[in-house]
Design an enzyme around this catalytic site. Structure first.
Site, mmCIF file in Angstrom:
data_model
loop_
_atom_site.group_PDB
_atom_site.id
_atom_site.type_symbol
_atom_site.label_atom_id
_atom_site.label_comp_id
_atom_site.label_asym_id
_atom_site.label_seq_id
_atom_site.Cartn_x
_atom_site.Cartn_y
_atom_site.Cartn_z
ATOM 1 N N HIS A 30 0.954 -1.311 0.066
ATOM 2 C CA HIS A 30 -0.066 -0.039 0.068
ATOM 3 C C HIS A 30 0.696 1.150 0.043
ATOM 4 O O HIS A 30 1.624 1.709 1.048
ATOM 5 C CB HIS A 30 -0.811 -0.123 1.304
ATOM 6 C CG HIS A 30 -1.986 1.042 1.207
ATOM 7 N ND1 HIS A 30 -3.234 1.183 1.555
ATOM 8 C CD2 HIS A 30 -2.073 2.396 0.903
ATOM 9 C CE1 HIS A 30 -3.861 2.123 1.579
ATOM 10 N NE2 HIS A 30 -3.160 2.968 1.269
ATOM 11 N N HIS A 32 1.602 5.333 -1.570
ATOM 12 C CA HIS A 32 1.055 6.356 -2.469
ATOM 13 C C HIS A 32 2.504 7.081 -3.168
ATOM 14 O O HIS A 32 3.152 7.844 -2.200
ATOM 15 C CB HIS A 32 0.306 7.515 -1.634
ATOM 16 C CG HIS A 32 -0.957 6.834 -0.880
ATOM 17 N ND1 HIS A 32 -2.139 7.276 -1.733
ATOM 18 C CD2 HIS A 32 -1.272 6.286 -0.018
ATOM 19 C CE1 HIS A 32 -3.159 6.419 -1.119
ATOM 20 N NE2 HIS A 32 -2.637 6.141 0.088
ATOM 21 N N LYS A 116 -8.893 -0.745 -6.041
ATOM 22 C CA LYS A 116 -9.113 -0.024 -4.849
ATOM 23 C C LYS A 116 -10.435 0.445 -4.658
ATOM 24 O O LYS A 116 -10.948 1.174 -5.623
ATOM 25 C CB LYS A 116 -7.973 1.165 -4.572
ATOM 26 C CG LYS A 116 -7.950 1.997 -3.414
ATOM 27 C CD LYS A 116 -7.503 1.234 -2.149
ATOM 28 C CE LYS A 116 -7.928 2.066 -1.025
ATOM 29 N NZ LYS A 116 -6.734 2.775 -0.503
ATOM 30 N N HIS A 153 -10.766 0.676 1.580
ATOM 31 C CA HIS A 153 -10.601 1.910 2.557
ATOM 32 C C HIS A 153 -11.815 1.809 3.217
ATOM 33 O O HIS A 153 -12.805 2.217 2.907
ATOM 34 C CB HIS A 153 -10.350 3.212 1.796
ATOM 35 C CG HIS A 153 -9.980 4.459 3.021
ATOM 36 N ND1 HIS A 153 -9.048 5.001 3.134
ATOM 37 C CD2 HIS A 153 -10.887 4.898 3.799
ATOM 38 C CE1 HIS A 153 -9.095 5.916 4.143
ATOM 39 N NE2 HIS A 153 -10.132 5.932 4.628
ATOM 40 N N HIS A 191 -4.948 -0.716 5.797
ATOM 41 C CA HIS A 191 -4.777 0.143 7.106
ATOM 42 C C HIS A 191 -5.567 -0.004 8.263
ATOM 43 O O HIS A 191 -6.247 0.822 8.810
ATOM 44 C CB HIS A 191 -4.437 1.657 6.905
ATOM 45 C CG HIS A 191 -5.435 2.040 5.875
ATOM 46 N ND1 HIS A 191 -6.728 2.159 6.061
ATOM 47 C CD2 HIS A 191 -5.116 2.742 4.618
ATOM 48 C CE1 HIS A 191 -7.430 2.773 4.921
ATOM 49 N NE2 HIS A 191 -6.592 3.135 3.946
ATOM 50 N N ASP A 264 1.041 2.422 3.881
ATOM 51 C CA ASP A 264 0.216 3.887 3.552
ATOM 52 C C ASP A 264 0.975 5.157 3.487
ATOM 53 O O ASP A 264 0.479 6.136 3.688
ATOM 54 C CB ASP A 264 -0.917 3.800 4.498
ATOM 55 C CG ASP A 264 -2.022 4.742 3.912
ATOM 56 O OD1 ASP A 264 -2.045 5.301 2.642
ATOM 57 O OD2 ASP A 264 -2.861 4.945 4.482
HETATM 58 O O1 DOR Z 1 -4.260 9.682 5.288
HETATM 59 C C1 DOR Z 1 -4.451 9.314 4.177
HETATM 60 N N1 DOR Z 1 -3.648 9.981 3.245
HETATM 61 N N2 DOR Z 1 -5.294 8.241 4.174
HETATM 62 C C2 DOR Z 1 -5.716 7.869 2.847
HETATM 63 O O2 DOR Z 1 -6.509 7.155 2.748
HETATM 64 C C3 DOR Z 1 -5.311 8.580 1.782
HETATM 65 C C4 DOR Z 1 -3.847 9.175 1.843
HETATM 66 C C5 DOR Z 1 -3.420 10.090 0.665
HETATM 67 O O3 DOR Z 1 -3.598 9.835 -0.488
HETATM 68 O O4 DOR Z 1 -3.033 11.156 1.420
HETATM 69 ZN ZN ZN Z 2 -3.590 4.975 1.442
#
Ligand code: DOR
Ligand code: ZN
Length: 364
Positions: A30, A32, A116, A153, A191, A264
């Site tokens: 997971h 980003h 997702k 999520h 998460h 995450d």
């Molecule tokens: O805190 C978070 N930030 N939770 C998420 O689900 C998305 C993520 C983000 O993309 O910044």
């Molecule tokens: Zn995430």
């Protein structure tokens, strides 16, 4: 960029045996990575630790088509540091308009590793997400048929629900009914932040799994208010009470095959965090493995670290285990407190702190 330029080891005062742990190269299920300058700035940290990553699709606009996923994968590959073999595994952002055929085609062609599911409005760039999960049945049935995991999520979006209860309410009102409707669907509860969600995952072992972030193993909800408001510790789902943090540490270190790494890591520019309305996300990508291994060490569970970091996830996704190894050293290190992105920067979770474990070498 080499690992040693990213992560500073603090020289030892006296030479002596360093405790080391060599494990199969781990994966981050997971992550980003964003795009553009941010992608270029944060990718080296993830790539220095993980062989593969499940790439979150909540870009602007979101990654909803095969074409967009291929283009994004190309940009990630191009942003990798020289000689780096990090493999991005792409995901499809589910919307009310997702077509089961596009899902199946992308999965069979090896473009999508998973899809997702963001409840509409649940978090950063989730406004194109799913408004009615029951109505997504044709897509989920197709995924069930082809063995494609859905990554969820799990937070209720009704603004009337207390923010600390959003995961619990979602599990009761959406997750359990979904698991009942789709008994053969592979579901990753992303998460996990509560003891009750840990129990839910365990109760559906074999078809449900849970990712656990490094920050939810370290902070509880009080940490966010320690001495004042700490915007860089604000993420969604928000950290919960101490008893939940302890339950997550137990789940991660238990040896239970249903739990695996999902950092995450969610970088936002400092200006977006230190703002009137702070964006949700902790940038844990630069200190993830050091943090996870520290937790396993503290819990007396180092012998179970490899399974959590490098086996459980791949097995759940039905992917081969990685070949190479990474060595972790019980030698203090300090990671830079910030990562520069052009003229701006991102604040690093646990950056500038003395971490008891550092990254050693990787063998492909
Ligand atoms: O805190 C978070 N930030 N939770 C998420 O689900 C998305 C993520 C983000 O993309 O910044
Ligand atoms: Zn995430």
């Amino acid at each position: 960029m080499s690992v040693s330029t990213l992560f500073d080891k603090i020289p030892r005062e006296a030479p002596g045996a360093v405790e080391t742990l060599t494990i199969r190269r781990p994966d981050d299920w997971h992550v980003h990575l964003r795009d553009g300058a941010m992608l270029k700035a944060v990718l080296p940290f993830t790539a220095a630790q993980f062989r593969r990553g499940i790439i979150m699709p909540n870009l602007v606009p979101p990654v909803t088509s095969i074409e967009a996923a291929l283009a994004y994968r190309g940009r990630i590959l191009a942003a990798r540091p020289e000689g780096c073999d990090f493999a991005p595994l792409m995901t499809c952002y589910l919307t009310d308009a997702t077509s089961p055929d596009e899902i199946e085609r992308g999965f069979r062609d090896g473009v999508w590793a998973a899809a997702k599911l963001y409840p509409a409005g649940a978090t950063t760039n989730a406004h194109h997400g799913v408004t009615d999960i029951a109505a997504l049945a044709p897509v989920l049935e197709r995924m069930e048929k082809i063995g494609m995991p859905v990554l969820i999520h799990g937070e209720a979006t009704d603004p009337a629900v207390d923010i600390f209860d959003r995961e619990a309410v979602f599990m009761e009102e959406e997750m359990l009914p979904l698991l009942r409707r789709h008994q053969g669907l592979k579901v990753v509860v992303e998460h996990v932040t509560t003891a009750e969600t840990v129990a839910l995952v365990r109760a559906h072992a074999g078809r449900a799994a849970g990712t656990i972030t490094p920050h939810h193993l370290i902070i509880n909800r009080t940490s966010i208010f320690q001495g004042g408001l700490r915007p860089h510790l604000y993420c969604l789902p928000v950290a919960k009470r101490e008893r939940h943090r302890l339950a997550l540490r137990e789940a991660a270190t238990s040896g239970d095959g249903n739990f695996f790494i999902g950092t995450d890591t969610a970088p936002h520019l400092r200006a977006a965090k230190q703002a009137e309305c702070c964006s949700a996300g902790v940038f844990g990508g630069a200190t993830a493995l050091q943090t996870y291994v520290q937790v396993f060490d503290e819990e007396g569970a180092l012998s179970r670290f490899e399974a959590f970091a490098a086996e459980n996830g791949a097995r759940f996704y039905g992917l081969p285990l990685n070949e190479g190894t990474i060595t972790l050293e019980k030698r203090p290190c300090r990671v830079s407190p910030v990562v520069a992105v052009g003229e701006e920067d991102v604040v690093v979770f646990r950056g500038g702190e003395d971490l008891p474990w550092s990254l050693g070498g990787t063998r492909p």
